[in-house]
Design a protein around this motif. Structure first.
Motif, PDB file in Angstrom:
ATOM      1  N   LYS A 112       0.990  -1.165   0.088  1.00 38.10           N
ATOM      2  CA  LYS A 112      -0.077  -0.022  -0.016  1.00 38.10           C
ATOM      3  C   LYS A 112       0.829   1.218   0.134  1.00 38.10           C
ATOM      4  N   PHE A 113       1.929   1.158   0.655  1.00 39.39           N
ATOM      5  CA  PHE A 113       2.797   2.247   0.729  1.00 39.39           C
ATOM      6  C   PHE A 113       3.839   2.556  -0.706  1.00 39.39           C
ATOM      7  N   LEU A 114       4.193   1.242  -1.198  1.00 44.63           N
ATOM      8  CA  LEU A 114       4.964   1.424  -2.338  1.00 44.63           C
ATOM      9  C   LEU A 114       4.131   1.957  -3.448  1.00 44.63           C
ATOM     10  N   THR A 115       2.814   1.564  -3.589  1.00 46.63           N
ATOM     11  CA  THR A 115       1.866   1.740  -4.601  1.00 46.63           C
ATOM     12  C   THR A 115       1.519   3.374  -4.641  1.00 46.63           C
ATOM     13  N   GLN A 116       1.892   4.041  -3.817  1.00 42.41           N
ATOM     14  CA  GLN A 116       1.599   5.412  -3.719  1.00 42.41           C
ATOM     15  C   GLN A 116       2.440   6.063  -4.785  1.00 42.41           C
ATOM     16  N   SER A 117       3.717   5.467  -5.122  1.00 43.57           N
ATOM     17  CA  SER A 117       4.559   5.798  -6.321  1.00 43.57           C
ATOM     18  C   SER A 117       4.111   5.369  -7.701  1.00 43.57           C
ATOM     19  N   SER A 118       3.912   4.104  -7.631  1.00 48.65           N
ATOM     20  CA  SER A 118       3.282   3.460  -8.783  1.00 48.65           C
ATOM     21  C   SER A 118       2.651   2.029  -8.485  1.00 48.65           C
ATOM     22  N   THR A 119       1.392   1.928  -9.095  1.00 50.13           N
ATOM     23  CA  THR A 119       0.640   0.659  -9.021  1.00 50.13           C
ATOM     24  C   THR A 119       1.101  -0.379  -9.735  1.00 50.13           C
ATOM     25  N   PRO A 120       1.393  -1.706  -9.250  1.00 47.34           N
ATOM     26  CA  PRO A 120       1.739  -2.685 -10.204  1.00 47.34           C
ATOM     27  C   PRO A 120       0.760  -2.856 -11.181  1.00 47.34           C
ATOM     28  N   ARG A 121       1.073  -3.164 -12.105  1.00 45.43           N
ATOM     29  CA  ARG A 121       0.015  -3.805 -13.131  1.00 45.43           C
ATOM     30  C   ARG A 121       0.354  -5.173 -13.626  1.00 45.43           C
ATOM     31  N   TRP A 122       1.431  -5.613 -12.973  1.00 41.52           N
ATOM     32  CA  TRP A 122       1.486  -6.991 -13.232  1.00 41.52           C
ATOM     33  C   TRP A 122       2.764  -7.654 -12.284  1.00 41.52           C
ATOM     34  N   ASN A 123       2.956  -8.994 -12.494  1.00 43.14           N
ATOM     35  CA  ASN A 123       4.073  -9.386 -11.853  1.00 43.14           C
ATOM     36  C   ASN A 123       5.496  -8.699 -12.179  1.00 43.14           C
ATOM     37  N   PHE A 124       6.381  -8.997 -11.342  1.00 40.05           N
ATOM     38  CA  PHE A 124       7.756  -8.494 -11.567  1.00 40.05           C
ATOM     39  C   PHE A 124       7.793  -6.959 -11.751  1.00 40.05           C
ATOM     40  N   HIS A 125       6.792  -6.226 -11.138  1.00 39.96           N
ATOM     41  CA  HIS A 125       6.953  -4.707 -10.902  1.00 39.96           C
ATOM     42  C   HIS A 125       8.266  -4.501  -9.814  1.00 39.96           C
ATOM     43  N   LYS A 126       8.903  -3.414 -10.069  1.00 41.45           N
ATOM     44  CA  LYS A 126      10.144  -3.383  -9.132  1.00 41.45           C
ATOM     45  C   LYS A 126      10.265  -2.202  -8.462  1.00 41.45           C
ATOM     46  N   TYR A 127      10.360  -1.935  -7.444  1.00 40.23           N
ATOM     47  CA  TYR A 127      10.592  -0.485  -6.644  1.00 40.23           C
ATOM     48  C   TYR A 127      12.057  -0.603  -6.278  1.00 40.23           C
ATOM     49  N   LEU A 128      12.749   0.672  -6.790  1.00 40.45           N
ATOM     50  CA  LEU A 128      14.017   0.956  -6.087  1.00 40.45           C
ATOM     51  C   LEU A 128      13.944   1.970  -4.801  1.00 40.45           C
ATOM     52  N   ILE A 129      14.599   1.413  -4.015  1.00 38.36           N
ATOM     53  CA  ILE A 129      14.565   2.166  -2.506  1.00 38.36           C
ATOM     54  C   ILE A 129      15.915   2.618  -2.162  1.00 38.36           C
ATOM     55  N   ASN A 130      16.157   3.824  -1.596  1.00 36.11           N
ATOM     56  CA  ASN A 130      17.495   4.151  -1.317  1.00 36.11           C
ATOM     57  C   ASN A 130      17.678   3.821   0.061  1.00 36.11           C
ATOM     58  N   LYS A 131      19.125   4.308   0.491  1.00 38.34           N
ATOM     59  CA  LYS A 131      19.490   3.774   1.701  1.00 38.34           C
ATOM     60  C   LYS A 131      18.743   4.403   3.135  1.00 38.34           C
ATOM     61  N   ASP A 132      17.621   5.377   2.658  1.00 36.69           N
ATOM     62  CA  ASP A 132      17.130   5.954   3.687  1.00 36.69           C
ATOM     63  C   ASP A 132      15.917   5.305   3.614  1.00 36.69           C
ATOM     64  N   GLY A 133      15.534   4.287   2.777  1.00 33.35           N
ATOM     65  CA  GLY A 133      14.062   3.622   2.788  1.00 33.35           C
ATOM     66  C   GLY A 133      13.210   4.158   2.034  1.00 33.35           C
ATOM     67  N   GLU A 134      13.444   5.202   1.215  1.00 34.12           N
ATOM     68  CA  GLU A 134      12.467   6.021   0.512  1.00 34.12           C
ATOM     69  C   GLU A 134      12.518   5.411  -1.079  1.00 34.12           C
ATOM     70  N   VAL A 135      11.176   5.428  -1.400  1.00 27.78           N
ATOM     71  CA  VAL A 135      10.986   4.916  -2.881  1.00 27.78           C
ATOM     72  C   VAL A 135      11.499   5.997  -3.742  1.00 27.78           C
ATOM     73  N   VAL A 136      12.466   5.657  -4.814  1.00 23.63           N
ATOM     74  CA  VAL A 136      13.086   6.900  -5.639  1.00 23.63           C
ATOM     75  C   VAL A 136      12.678   6.662  -6.949  1.00 23.63           C
ATOM     76  N   ASP A 137      12.342   5.270  -7.490  1.00 26.40           N
ATOM     77  CA  ASP A 137      12.022   4.851  -8.784  1.00 26.40           C
ATOM     78  C   ASP A 137      11.358   3.484  -8.739  1.00 26.40           C
ATOM     79  N   TYR A 138      10.927   3.290 -10.072  1.00 25.82           N
ATOM     80  CA  TYR A 138      10.089   2.263 -10.087  1.00 25.82           C
ATOM     81  C   TYR A 138      10.504   1.488 -11.436  1.00 25.82           C
TER      82      TYR A 138
END
Length: 158
Positions: A112-138
């Motif tokens: 629910k937290f991750l999908t604030q940046s991008s909702t996965p539309r299928w399997n193998f959606h990837k979220y990139l997280i920085n060292k502070d735990g913040e979503v920086v890309d997908y």
């Protein structure tokens, strides 16, 4: 220091064996969080994810796999059978957690937290997280883990 409420470090997840893991234990590591499924056409990306982990190294980087049956019912396996499938067929050594929902009202709080940046539309959606735990890309499922796009964005976080 980052605000904990904007970080994946606020969440707890469970391994397939039921052992709980605090994501705060991954502080100061770059993470790639991926919803995976053994029956998906993208399942060969499990091998690429493992290769990516080996190329970058695990001191400052980790991949976290979360099996989900949310898309096309492509994760028919349960429990240890998922981990065995990943290890035997694709050499996966990165952490694979318990099967969860990644979208909708019943989604795991982490997703629910991750999908604030991008909702996965299928399997193998990837979220990139920085060292502070913040979503920086997908990255969408069709973006291969070993692509220069993925590798460059990870490398920029070190």
């Amino acid at each position: 220091m980052s605000d904990q409420s904007k970080s994946v470090h606020q969440f707890k997840v469970k391994f397939i064996n039921g052992t709980e893991k605090k994501l705060s234990e991954y502080k100061n590591k770059v993470l790639l969080i991926v919803n995976i499924a053994s029956g998906c056409g993208f399942a060969p990306q499990l091998h690429e994810l493992q290769k990516l982990r080996e190329q970058i190294g695990v001191d400052d980087f980790e991949i976290l796999g979360f099996p989900s049956n949310d898309f096309g019912r492509q994760e028919p396996l349960e429990g240890e059978a998922i981990a065995t499938f990943c290890e035997v067929n694709y050499g996966v050594q990165f952490p694979v957690f318990e099967k969860i929902m990644v979208r909708g009202e019943q989604a795991h709080p982490l997703f629910k937290f991750l999908t604030q940046s991008s909702t996965p539309r299928w399997n193998f959606h990837k979220y990139l997280i920085n060292k502070d735990g913040e979503v920086v890309d997908y990255f969408f499922p069709f973006t291969k883990p070993l692509s220069s796009k993925v590798k460059k964005k990870i490398q920029r976080l070190f």
